[in-house]
Design a protein around this motif. Structure first.
Motif, short mmCIF file in Angstrom:
data_model
loop_
_atom_site.label_atom_id
_atom_site.label_comp_id
_atom_site.label_asym_id
_atom_site.label_seq_id
_atom_site.Cartn_x
_atom_site.Cartn_y
_atom_site.Cartn_z
N SER A 102 0.81 -1.22 0.00
CA SER A 102 0.00 0.00 0.00
C SER A 102 0.85 1.27 0.00
CB SER A 102 -0.98 0.00 1.18
OG SER A 102 -0.28 0.02 2.40
N LEU A 103 2.08 1.18 0.49
CA LEU A 103 2.94 2.37 0.56
C LEU A 103 3.91 2.50 -0.61
CD1 LEU A 103 3.83 2.37 4.35
CD2 LEU A 103 2.27 3.90 3.14
N GLU A 104 4.06 1.43 -1.40
CA GLU A 104 5.01 1.50 -2.50
C GLU A 104 4.56 2.52 -3.54
OE1 GLU A 104 3.51 -2.11 -5.42
OE2 GLU A 104 5.26 -2.41 -4.18
N ASN A 105 5.50 2.92 -4.36
CA ASN A 105 5.21 3.91 -5.40
C ASN A 105 4.20 3.31 -6.39
OD1 ASN A 105 5.35 6.23 -6.87
ND2 ASN A 105 7.35 5.80 -7.76
N ARG A 133 -2.85 11.62 -5.26
CA ARG A 133 -1.83 10.68 -4.81
C ARG A 133 -1.93 10.46 -3.29
NH1 ARG A 133 2.10 8.42 -7.39
NH2 ARG A 133 2.09 9.89 -9.11
N GLN A 134 -2.13 11.54 -2.54
CA GLN A 134 -2.27 11.43 -1.09
C GLN A 134 -3.55 10.68 -0.71
OE1 GLN A 134 -2.05 15.51 0.12
NE2 GLN A 134 0.17 15.47 0.37
N TYR A 135 -4.64 10.97 -1.41
CA TYR A 135 -5.90 10.29 -1.12
C TYR A 135 -5.79 8.80 -1.44
CZ TYR A 135 -10.77 8.85 -1.26
OH TYR A 135 -11.95 8.18 -1.03
N LEU A 136 -5.21 8.45 -2.58
CA LEU A 136 -5.07 7.05 -2.94
C LEU A 136 -4.13 6.31 -1.99
CD1 LEU A 136 -5.04 7.08 -6.84
CD2 LEU A 136 -6.86 6.34 -5.32
N SER A 137 -3.12 6.99 -1.49
CA SER A 137 -2.24 6.38 -0.51
C SER A 137 -3.00 6.08 0.78
CB SER A 137 -1.05 7.30 -0.22
OG SER A 137 -0.22 6.75 0.75
N ARG A 140 -5.49 3.21 0.05
CA ARG A 140 -4.82 1.91 -0.03
C ARG A 140 -4.42 1.40 1.35
NH1 ARG A 140 -1.86 1.18 -5.37
NH2 ARG A 140 -0.13 0.34 -4.18
N GLN A 141 -3.93 2.28 2.19
CA GLN A 141 -3.53 1.87 3.54
C GLN A 141 -4.73 1.38 4.35
OE1 GLN A 141 -1.46 5.11 5.43
NE2 GLN A 141 0.13 5.15 3.88
N GLU A 142 -5.81 2.13 4.31
CA GLU A 142 -7.00 1.73 5.06
C GLU A 142 -7.61 0.46 4.48
OE1 GLU A 142 -9.63 1.66 8.08
OE2 GLU A 142 -7.97 3.08 7.92
N LEU A 143 -7.64 0.35 3.18
CA LEU A 143 -8.19 -0.84 2.53
C LEU A 143 -7.38 -2.09 2.88
CD1 LEU A 143 -10.36 -1.98 0.70
CD2 LEU A 143 -9.03 -1.25 -1.26
N SER A 144 -6.07 -2.01 2.83
CA SER A 144 -5.26 -3.17 3.18
C SER A 144 -5.40 -3.53 4.65
CB SER A 144 -3.79 -2.95 2.80
OG SER A 144 -3.22 -1.91 3.55
N SER A 145 -5.52 -2.54 5.51
CA SER A 145 -5.71 -2.79 6.93
C SER A 145 -7.02 -3.53 7.21
CB SER A 145 -5.67 -1.46 7.69
OG SER A 145 -6.01 -1.64 9.03
N ARG A 146 -8.10 -3.07 6.60
CA ARG A 146 -9.40 -3.72 6.81
C ARG A 146 -9.48 -5.08 6.12
NH1 ARG A 146 -13.93 0.91 6.26
NH2 ARG A 146 -12.67 2.62 7.08
#
Length: 176
Positions: A102-105, A133-137, A140-146
């Motif tokens: 989720s954090l990769e480029n 870019r900030q919103y998608l980051s 992605r982080q929240e989606l992978s966490s859930r």
């Protein structure tokens, strides 16, 4: 039978935030980013996880608005997450793998490497590009966490086989 569309299409108004034609929807999240905090218990992340398995069977998807584009991106990211895991991955290993993923480029609409440029409009300027870019980051982080919470809800030693069964499916024959 048609694919399931986003329930957030009805909430889109003239003052809702979009970048290009991608909806910037509220998210209930613990990660830092530009998304407004969601006031309801159900947000776009929950919707992506709820509709992933049903929509992954569809090769065609009629886009009805910017919220559907957020749903498409989320479903394709969940597919990418599931493809990076296997049945022997423990909870702690999955957290590491999906956090790094989720954090990769990553490419955003308008970038040369973005696979869905035909469906998305690129941002107008550098400020919109940075916001997206900030919103998608954050997304992605929240989606992978859930996703990890759902994958390891029953057993922390191995992911749910009912989720990993969808690793071979490609929604719209696309991948991120």
């Amino acid at each position: 039978m048609p694919a399931y569309h986003s329930t957030f299409l009805a909430e889109e108004t003239q003052d809702s935030r979009t970048v290009g034609n991608f909806a910037i929807l509220p998210i209930k999240t613990k990660f830092k980013g530009p998304a407004f905090p969601s006031l309801s218990d159900y947000d776009i992340i929950d919707e992506v996880l709820d509709l992933f398995r049903a929509n992954s069977f569809f090769k065609n998807f009629e886009i009805k608005g910017p919220a559907d584009r957020a749903l498409i991106y989320g479903i394709l990211f969940v597919s990418q997450c599931l493809n990076s895991l296997n049945i022997r991955v423990s909870h702690n290993e999955a957290v590491k793998i999906l956090t790094n993923l989720s954090l990769e480029n990553f490419a955003i609409p308008g970038d040369i490497g973005f696979p869905l440029n035909s469906l998305y409009t690129s941002p107008k300027d550098k400020n919109e590009e940075l916001l997206l870019r900030q919103y998608l980051s954050q997304f992605r982080q929240e989606l992978s966490s859930r996703l990890i919470e759902r994958l390891y809800a029953e057993d922390k030693s191995k992911p749910s086989k009912y989720w990993l069964a969808f690793t071979r499916r490609k929604f719209m024959n696309k991948s991120l």
